[in-house]
Design a protein around this motif. Structure first.
Motif, PDB file in Angstrom:
ATOM      1  N   MET A   1       0.818  -3.330  -3.911  1.00  0.00           N
ATOM      2  CA  MET A   1       1.567  -3.264  -2.669  1.00  0.00           C
ATOM      3  C   MET A   1       0.790  -4.011  -1.583  1.00  0.00           C
ATOM      4  O   MET A   1      -0.436  -3.918  -1.516  1.00  0.00           O
ATOM      5  N   ASN A   2       1.478  -4.757  -0.759  1.00  0.00           N
ATOM      6  CA  ASN A   2       0.861  -5.473   0.342  1.00  0.00           C
ATOM      7  C   ASN A   2       1.372  -4.922   1.670  1.00  0.00           C
ATOM      8  O   ASN A   2       2.432  -4.303   1.740  1.00  0.00           O
ATOM      9  N   SER A   3       0.594  -5.144   2.723  1.00  0.00           N
ATOM     10  CA  SER A   3       1.050  -4.771   4.060  1.00  0.00           C
ATOM     11  C   SER A   3       0.765  -5.929   5.002  1.00  0.00           C
ATOM     12  O   SER A   3      -0.060  -6.795   4.716  1.00  0.00           O
ATOM     13  N   LEU A  38     -12.285   1.713   9.447  1.00  0.00           N
ATOM     14  CA  LEU A  38     -11.339   0.612   9.279  1.00  0.00           C
ATOM     15  C   LEU A  38     -10.979   0.415   7.810  1.00  0.00           C
ATOM     16  O   LEU A  38      -9.808   0.207   7.477  1.00  0.00           O
ATOM     17  N   GLY A  39     -11.977   0.480   6.933  1.00  0.00           N
ATOM     18  CA  GLY A  39     -11.692   0.313   5.509  1.00  0.00           C
ATOM     19  C   GLY A  39     -10.700   1.347   5.009  1.00  0.00           C
ATOM     20  O   GLY A  39      -9.750   1.027   4.279  1.00  0.00           O
ATOM     21  N   ARG A  40     -10.917   2.588   5.419  1.00  0.00           N
ATOM     22  CA  ARG A  40      -9.994   3.655   5.020  1.00  0.00           C
ATOM     23  C   ARG A  40      -8.594   3.404   5.570  1.00  0.00           C
ATOM     24  O   ARG A  40      -7.593   3.557   4.854  1.00  0.00           O
ATOM     25  N   ALA A  41      -8.513   3.001   6.835  1.00  0.00           N
ATOM     26  CA  ALA A  41      -7.200   2.761   7.438  1.00  0.00           C
ATOM     27  C   ALA A  41      -6.471   1.604   6.750  1.00  0.00           C
ATOM     28  O   ALA A  41      -5.262   1.669   6.515  1.00  0.00           O
ATOM     29  N   LEU A  42      -7.208   0.546   6.408  1.00  0.00           N
ATOM     30  CA  LEU A  42      -6.584  -0.583   5.726  1.00  0.00           C
ATOM     31  C   LEU A  42      -6.138  -0.189   4.318  1.00  0.00           C
ATOM     32  O   LEU A  42      -5.071  -0.608   3.855  1.00  0.00           O
ATOM     33  N   ALA A  43      -6.949   0.624   3.633  1.00  0.00           N
ATOM     34  CA  ALA A  43      -6.539   1.106   2.309  1.00  0.00           C
ATOM     35  C   ALA A  43      -5.263   1.926   2.407  1.00  0.00           C
ATOM     36  O   ALA A  43      -4.339   1.776   1.591  1.00  0.00           O
ATOM     37  N   ARG A  44      -5.169   2.791   3.413  1.00  0.00           N
ATOM     38  CA  ARG A  44      -3.973   3.626   3.585  1.00  0.00           C
ATOM     39  C   ARG A  44      -2.751   2.776   3.941  1.00  0.00           C
ATOM     40  O   ARG A  44      -1.628   3.126   3.592  1.00  0.00           O
ATOM     41  N   SER A  45      -2.975   1.629   4.599  1.00  0.00           N
ATOM     42  CA  SER A  45      -1.833   0.765   4.905  1.00  0.00           C
ATOM     43  C   SER A  45      -1.248   0.140   3.649  1.00  0.00           C
ATOM     44  O   SER A  45      -0.095  -0.287   3.640  1.00  0.00           O
ATOM     45  N   VAL A  46      -2.055   0.105   2.585  1.00  0.00           N
ATOM     46  CA  VAL A  46      -1.595  -0.456   1.311  1.00  0.00           C
ATOM     47  C   VAL A  46      -1.057   0.632   0.381  1.00  0.00           C
ATOM     48  O   VAL A  46       0.003   0.470  -0.226  1.00  0.00           O
ATOM     49  N   VAL A  47      -1.758   1.751   0.261  1.00  0.00           N
ATOM     50  CA  VAL A  47      -1.387   2.776  -0.736  1.00  0.00           C
ATOM     51  C   VAL A  47      -0.849   4.048  -0.105  1.00  0.00           C
ATOM     52  O   VAL A  47      -0.466   4.973  -0.825  1.00  0.00           O
ATOM     53  N   GLY A  48      -0.824   4.132   1.213  1.00  0.00           N
ATOM     54  CA  GLY A  48      -0.263   5.298   1.880  1.00  0.00           C
ATOM     55  C   GLY A  48      -1.111   6.539   1.720  1.00  0.00           C
ATOM     56  O   GLY A  48      -2.344   6.489   1.665  1.00  0.00           O
TER      57      GLY A  48
END
Length: 393
Positions: A1-3, A38-48
């Motif tokens: 999945m991409n965001s 930031l890493g966690r937030a970016l990961a959540r933007s991809v995998v929710g």
């Protein structure tokens, strides 16, 4: 999945991203770092919500151009240090993922950024995290040290050859003719690398500088061989392939080997990293790294031991044989390019050490001393490994 995020200063989990005048990516005006969320937030933007909002972050503690963060012990988020630095890797990993490749780190998704002035780029790549993984400067050296102690012959050189062939088969689907001036350009690039290495080496030092200058004609001879090669085919290769780019992790049937980091050669300009190249360059770089493993192993055992390079000879032959056997499009690989590319990479390793990591110089010095016949122009001492220090390579 991409965001995808948009804007000059998009906000991710309360943190504003920006790009400074030098192309450096900042979060709240600072470089991103593990633990800033930031890493966690970016990961959540991809995998929710598959990643908890309070998931733990920790850094991957190696020198990197980009910032890599392990999130929740499940994902690796590579955040670019500079604008567009991950575009190449994102494209190649998506291509390999679409082909079902199990030879590279599994792509989970990527985060894009649509900037009003700079256009569209990848700001982060999210891949699987492999627990217990070591890179080849650890596991490969350990195996060669074990070989020197017990005679146990590692089987992974052939396995690596097979994996690289499969990767090249996928990436080589877009291969195009290199052009009639390709041999000339390759020779010029390699000549340049040799000239840089020689200029920073003192032939009167009796050690590494003397050894290099005594082998300049042998190195130049291999580089000149590029003149007589065919233009051939080119495509987006790995570009920085060495054992350090291969992770070994525990698998169901033993070790799992995974090729990582498709950002290209960090010593090249961004434009040069983007250019297609010959498959033989990847092979030459990987073969050189086996000689470097042999040098590091000798440092670990505290003595020069010719059996380490004898192992490297066998390992390189096994890797090449497996690569040739697996490659479904043999026209992608011109083995005549390997000697010139190998000589270039050896001296490029010296130049890298001189610029960034002087303690590394002993390894390419050892490989050049072993691989190339010397003249007696300058008095030289035999190569011997420096004292071993666990944190210095």
């Amino acid at each position: 999945m991409n965001s995808m995020m948009s804007g000059e200063r998009p906000v991710v989990d309360g943190r504003a991203l920006s790009v400074d005048d030098d192309g450096v990516v900042l979060v709240d005006g600072r470089r991103p770092a593990a633990g800033d969320g930031l890493g966690r937030a970016l990961a959540r933007s991809v995998v929710g919500d598959a990643i908890p909002a309070d998931a733990r972050e920790r850094a991957i503690t190696v020198d990197q151009t980009n910032i890599s963060v392990i999130v929740d012990e499940r994902l690796v988020v590579k955040i670019v240090g500079r604008w567009a630095a991950a575009d190449r890797a994102a494209i190649l990993l998506e291509r390999l993922a679409d082909a079902g490749s199990g030879d590279v780190d599994r792509l989970v998704g990527r985060v894009g950024w649509r900037h009003p002035a700079l256009g569209e780029s990848t700001v982060a790549i999210v891949t699987e995290y492999l627990p217990g993984a070591d890179d080849g400067w650890t596991w490969a050296v350990d195996d060669v040290v074990e070989h020197l102690a017990t005679g146990t012959e590692p089987d992974w050189p052939a396995l690596l050859g097979t994996r690289i062939a499969r990767i090249h088969d996928v990436l080589g689907r877009t291969a195009t003719p290199s052009g009639t001036r390709a041999p000339e350009a390759r020779r010029a690039r390699a000549d340049d690398a040799l000239a840089r290495a020689l200029s920073s080496a003192d032939p009167a030092d009796g050690a590494g500088g003397a050894r290099l200058h005594n082998r300049r004609e042998s190195l130049a001879r291999d580089i000149r061989s590029l003149d007589g090669t065919a233009a051939g085919l080119e495509f987006p290769i790995h570009g920085d392939l060495h054992v350090g780019q291969v992770l070994a992790s525990p698998g169901v049937d033993g070790r799992r080997y995974t090729v990582i980091d498709f950002d290209g050669d960090p010593q090249l300009s961004s434009d040069d990293r983007e250019r297609a190249d010959a498959a033989a360059r990847d092979l030459a770089h990987l073969l050189v790294s086996l000689d470097l493993v042999a040098a590091v192993a000798q440092r670990r055992v505290g003595r020069a031991d010719t059996r380490a390079f004898e192992w490297s000879d066998r390992a390189q032959a096994a890797l090449l044989a497996a690569y040739r056997a697996e490659l479904s499009r043999p026209e992608l690989f011109d083995e005549a390019l390997v000697p010139g590319f190998r000589a270039e990479q050896l001296v490029a390793e010296l130049h890298y050490a001189d610029r960034f990591l002087p303690v590394w110089r002993y390894a390419p010095d050892a490989a050049i001393t072993h691989r190339h016949r010397p003249t007696d122009d300058h008095p030289e001492a035999p190569w011997t490994p420096p004292p071993f220090a666990p944190t210095s390579t």
